[in-house]
Scaffold this active site. Sequence first.
Site, PDB file in Angstrom:
ATOM      1  N   HIS A 154       0.829  -1.211   0.000  1.00 53.54           N
ATOM      2  CA  HIS A 154       0.000   0.000   0.000  1.00 53.54           C
ATOM      3  C   HIS A 154       0.858   1.254   0.000  1.00 53.54           C
ATOM      4  CE1 HIS A 154       0.947   0.727   4.215  1.00 53.54           C
ATOM      5  NE2 HIS A 154       0.510  -0.480   4.551  1.00 53.54           N
ATOM      6  N   CYS A 162       3.501  -4.719   6.620  1.00 52.05           N
ATOM      7  CA  CYS A 162       3.171  -4.559   5.203  1.00 52.05           C
ATOM      8  C   CYS A 162       4.396  -4.091   4.427  1.00 52.05           C
ATOM      9  CB  CYS A 162       2.038  -3.553   5.035  1.00 52.05           C
ATOM     10  SG  CYS A 162       0.492  -4.028   5.842  1.00 52.05           S
TER      11      CYS A 162
END
Length: 480
Positions: A154, A162
Amino acid sequence: MRFWNLLASAAIVAALAGCTNETLDATTSVDIKSVRNKTEYQVSAPMVKKMSELGMQKQAPIALRIFKEEGTLEVWKANTANRFQLLKTYKICAWSGKLGPKVKEGDRQAPEGFYPLFPRQMNPNSNYYLAINTGYPNAYDKANGRQGTHLMIHGACSSSGCYSMTDEQMIEIFALARDSFKGGQESVQLQAFPFRMTAENMARHRDNPNIDFWKMLKVGYDQFEVTKRPPEVNVCEKKYVFNQQASGPFNPGGQCPAMSTPPALQVAMASFEKSYQTDYDKAMKKYDGMVWYEPSEAERKAIVAKQRVGRELAYAPTGNSLDAGKMMKASDLEKKIALQKEAEETKQAVEIQKKELEKATDGGKHVPVPAANPIPQPVMQAAVEQPKKSFWSLFSKSEPELQMPAPVVITPEQQATAAPLTQAAPATTAKQAKAPAPAAQQQAAAVTTATTPSANAAVEAPVMTEEPPKKRPFWKIWGN
């Protein structure tokens, strides 16, 4: 023969592509403020031109490769021969944890392994600009009891497990994946590795506790390097298997079916592995007695701290392990790890004491009164106040002298009479008790009591008495 021709063609295309990789490497010219619809953003003209030069269609399939140690994300795209070539390399802005797979929820580790990305995993409404869910845990992770949710690629440059890019990078990656799905690609393969699995890197990380897991991933890595096609991935017996022809279905937790490697691939891999082993032996000699120190996330952040100046607090680049880590002597690394462990234990002890104090004081609202000192302290007595002198006493010749009481003189007769009294006396009758004692005996008893202390009584110092001074007649002021 066809397989070898394809390999040769792929090698030639790769060599040609190597000259143009740097033109679009790591950076992007996207102006986010000018983008009206982020989900419909169209890739730039220079990128479309590069696709054409490499023999790629705009909607051709893609594959993503991540290398934690370098902190890079690569986009590979299929050409007209269905061989994948490197289209663009992006610098990962932030990834959390250290090298190694994600094992459980909350460990801050970013996933490692092979993950299929489907259209349903595209999230245009992410809180982090745009996002693509990695699909963790996959079949391998589930078979091995690994847990975690919402592991993404992202934007926003902030990570907690992430792979986070900048918004400018993410809008391009999102657009490339969107176009490939429009072209008919069912899933995009994400290959997440700790590092490029070259012979030198494998030798450098040979002592890492994750080395067996990485050797398993290396099989798929090597096959992609040779074929330039994403491998076919399956899971059985709780392990990855790549490009295997099976006699039955694969069960991630069950026994593997009878499998075989395609002959052409087997020949190509045999030649590759022979060359690899030669390079690995050289690397082992190079790193003899040396080990790689894997830096922590905090150490990686320290080398890029200046990049945060003037930006939002959420912007948190982490740097890469190659810049923050280093090769060390094995003995030096042991000392460093011991010091780190001691510092961590001290930190934990302080936290425990802090929690206990907060618990005892109800969060600082009630502070307990300290107990009295058990050691008796000496009592300081006030000085005896001296009587004030009168005006007339200034003319006296001298201060009154303390007079000692006259000593008591005991005669031999009295001692002889008192001596029997110091011995145990027989019990007396009531009449004898009522009869008055002779004077001599009373005097001897008094002397004995004064000179012979009781066995249970403490010895007391003689009491000093002071006779009051005689008053002078008022006319005798100036002398005797």
